[in-house]
Design a protein around this motif. Sequence first.
Motif, PDB file in Angstrom:
ATOM      1  N   THR A   1       0.842  -1.193   0.000  1.00 29.30           N
ATOM      2  CA  THR A   1       0.000   0.000   0.000  1.00 29.30           C
ATOM      3  C   THR A   1       0.878   1.245   0.000  1.00 29.30           C
ATOM      4  OG1 THR A   1      -1.702  -1.193   1.231  1.00 29.30           O
ATOM      5  CG2 THR A   1      -1.831   1.206   1.224  1.00 29.30           C
ATOM      6  N   GLY A   2       0.560   2.185  -0.850  1.00 26.91           N
ATOM      7  CA  GLY A   2       1.341   3.414  -0.959  1.00 26.91           C
ATOM      8  C   GLY A   2       2.323   3.405  -2.105  1.00 26.91           C
ATOM      9  N   ASP A   3       2.571   2.240  -2.703  1.00 24.41           N
ATOM     10  CA  ASP A   3       3.503   2.168  -3.833  1.00 24.41           C
ATOM     11  C   ASP A   3       2.996   2.996  -5.008  1.00 24.41           C
ATOM     12  OD1 ASP A   3       5.219   0.504  -2.486  1.00 24.41           O
ATOM     13  OD2 ASP A   3       4.717  -1.305  -3.622  1.00 24.41           O
ATOM     14  N   ALA A   4       3.926   3.646  -5.703  1.00 28.79           N
ATOM     15  CA  ALA A   4       3.578   4.386  -6.916  1.00 28.79           C
ATOM     16  C   ALA A   4       3.243   3.407  -8.033  1.00 28.79           C
ATOM     17  CB  ALA A   4       4.733   5.281  -7.329  1.00 28.79           C
ATOM     18  N   ILE A   5       2.268   3.772  -8.861  1.00 26.59           N
ATOM     19  CA  ILE A   5       1.887   2.974 -10.024  1.00 26.59           C
ATOM     20  C   ILE A   5       1.785   3.918 -11.210  1.00 26.59           C
ATOM     21  CG2 ILE A   5      -0.555   3.126  -9.357  1.00 26.59           C
ATOM     22  CD1 ILE A   5      -0.961   0.396 -10.706  1.00 26.59           C
ATOM     23  N   ALA A   6       2.429   3.547 -12.311  1.00 30.23           N
ATOM     24  CA  ALA A   6       2.465   4.429 -13.472  1.00 30.23           C
ATOM     25  C   ALA A   6       2.346   3.606 -14.740  1.00 30.23           C
ATOM     26  CB  ALA A   6       3.761   5.234 -13.490  1.00 30.23           C
ATOM     27  N   ALA A   7       1.850   4.222 -15.787  1.00 27.96           N
ATOM     28  CA  ALA A   7       1.733   3.571 -17.086  1.00 27.96           C
ATOM     29  C   ALA A   7       2.938   3.927 -17.936  1.00 27.96           C
ATOM     30  CB  ALA A   7       0.451   3.992 -17.784  1.00 27.96           C
ATOM     31  N   GLU A   8       3.585   2.885 -18.471  1.00 27.83           N
ATOM     32  CA  GLU A   8       4.711   3.142 -19.371  1.00 27.83           C
ATOM     33  C   GLU A   8       4.186   3.666 -20.697  1.00 27.83           C
ATOM     34  OE1 GLU A   8       8.021   0.030 -17.719  1.00 27.83           O
ATOM     35  OE2 GLU A   8       6.848  -0.583 -19.471  1.00 27.83           O
ATOM     36  N   GLN A   9       4.996   4.458 -21.353  1.00 30.00           N
ATOM     37  CA  GLN A   9       4.594   5.025 -22.628  1.00 30.00           C
ATOM     38  C   GLN A   9       4.348   3.911 -23.654  1.00 30.00           C
ATOM     39  OE1 GLN A   9       3.757   7.943 -23.342  1.00 30.00           O
ATOM     40  NE2 GLN A   9       4.729   9.353 -21.920  1.00 30.00           N
TER      41      GLN A   9
END
Length: 261
Positions: free
Chosen positions: A249-257
Amino acid sequence: MDAISPARIAGIYRYPVKGLTPEQLDRAELKPGQTLLADRRYAIENGPSGFDPAEPKWLPKPHFLMLMRDEWLAGLHTHFDDASNVLSIRRNGQSAAQGNLATADGRRTIENFFATAFAGQIKGPPKVLESPGHSFSDVARKVVSIINLASVRAIEDIVGAPVHPLRFRANLYVEGWPAWHEFDLLDRTLAIGDIRLKVVKRIVRCAAVNVDPDTAERDLAIPPALQRQLGHGDCGIYAEVITGGSISTGDAIAAEQAELL
């Protein structure tokens, strides 16, 4: 990475028994091609389904006890212990049943509880089902389900009422994406540190989301409201784990290009 404002994992949940209580986790281990540990590991057959543990095949959810039809399940409070395989059930604040799902006697105890307590509300003899490595998910592929909390807030505006996020029974709840941004991520790769997940499908919602997880009342009509307002009944996405590891919980989540063709 996306220019979208940083997003993070706001909650992690698993559902050891299909249709029963979500269990919140501080952290979870993701393995390639697998669900969260013990997620939908068990289901309770609602009359004979033909499921063969020796040759497990995916079956649609009407074969099992599930919230789309059996909203009273939300009134039960359950806990599954990984070490002992014991499922504990509480009803109306009291202990109602406890059984080791790895043993015939323990499964029988749980089955007898449902057969006795809900005799007029089930179609046939309840039976606890399991097959090692099988997941009784709503979809045939092994996935992690993800809900965008901003989309839940947008649904509150559409239906004009509070909407508990756990109505959607997701594995990961994400904060920081704009409403409905998750639909733009189809076929994209999500990064959580060194972990990678491939978004494979939008989640089409059923009547299960109409059930309040706190009161066990079917008090909203969310999919029809979405259809009227947006032209679809979708909320959330499924993703397959490509590269595994531990998430918290709290981890960053991002979408790769997306790759340019």
